[in-house]
Motif scaffolding. Structure first.
Motif: not given
Length: 286
Positions: A272-281
């Motif tokens: 799993e790779h987060d690429f946007i903080r808000v909103p969390k994507l």
């Protein structure tokens, strides 16, 4: 007449030599492009597999914002600024298209741009220009200076589900949305790409990986035979916080990449790779 014949013969010989060199260069670049093409692992639950553009176009038609069919006078798709007024709409439902389980090969589109190792071709200094022209004439110019972009096409991007409280994006709490979920960013037609640059060697010096609105550069380590993180490209400021894997591994000379479920973002490792903080994507790969 004899002099003219000799001159013609010399010109013919020079032309043959030059053409032969161009063929060798082209074949060499073609070999490297195939040798270093990416190996892309799709998500196990992926619904929309890669597709050739020609096949994709056979399943869609041009429509206006209300979904009304538009007949094209010259049978060519709209392009440029005016294309924003048109949409590609599937002729059948997406579910019916997904039910086609036919197995067949799909293309990867490689675009090659030739470069020169001599920077002074961008200057008007006659001494530098003369030096570089002499170097090329004496065959000191290495011809494997180029970069190649590998493009894969997906028929549909599922976008992401975002939690909203009213009109404001809100984080999920313990994976639960206490507002309403809304799918955003979904669209017909989805391109993903990776690029390699070659600086005179039979192996690349850098790899660029495009991940949604961001990107990352990796430097090739010839001894260890993998690409190591160098820098990242951020276009949305503090809200964009992708944490890129430190290494792109290779298999048989092919960079190994992982395509995210639904959105197809390319990453260097599964998980799993987060690429946007808000909103969390988050992208889920492998």
């Amino acid at each position: 007449m004899i002099i003219g014949g000799v001159l013609y013969f010399l010109l013919l010989c020079v032309n043959v030599v030059i053409n032969s060199q161009l063929v060798d260069i082209t074949e060499g670049i073609d070999r490297l492009v195939k040798q270093w093409s990416p190996l892309i692992w799709l998500s196990p639950d992926e619904k929309y597999m890669p597709l050739g553009v020609e096949e994709f176009l056979s399943h869609v038609h041009v429509a206006d914002e209300n979904g009304k069919n538009i007949r094209l006078s010259n049978s060519r798709l709209p392009s440029g600024y005016n294309s924003k007024l048109f949409y590609l709409v599937t002729k059948e439902t997406l579910d019916s298209l997904k039910s086609d389980n036919t197995s067949h090969s799909v293309p990867v589109y490689a675009i090659v741009t030739h470069c020169s190792s001599y920077k002074s071709f961008h200057t008007s200094d006659k001494n530098n220009l003369k030096s570089d022209i002499n170097a090329i004439y004496n065959k000191r110019e290495n011809n494997f200076y180029f970069y190649v972009s590998y493009w894969t096409f997906f028929p549909y991007n599922e976008g992401k589900e975002i939690c909203f409280l009213g009109r404001v994006p809100a984080p999920k709490i313990f994976s639960r949305c206490f507002g309403r979920l809304k799918t955003m960013g979904n669209h017909v037609g989805d391109w993903e790409h990776m690029s390699l640059s070659f600086a005179g060697n039979a192996f690349p010096d850098k790899l660029f990986l495009a991940v949604h609105d961001a990107g990352v550069y990796y430097q090739y380590d010839e001894k260890r035979r993998y690409f190591k993180f160098e820098s990242k490209v951020i276009r949305k400021g503090v809200v964009q916080v992708p944490k890129f894997p430190q290494i792109v591994r290779s298999q048989g000379g092919h960079p190994v990449l992982f395509s995210a479920y639904g959105s197809h973002g390319l990453w260097a490792s599964p998980g799993e790779h987060d690429f946007i903080r808000v909103p969390k994507l988050t992208d889920k790969n492998g």
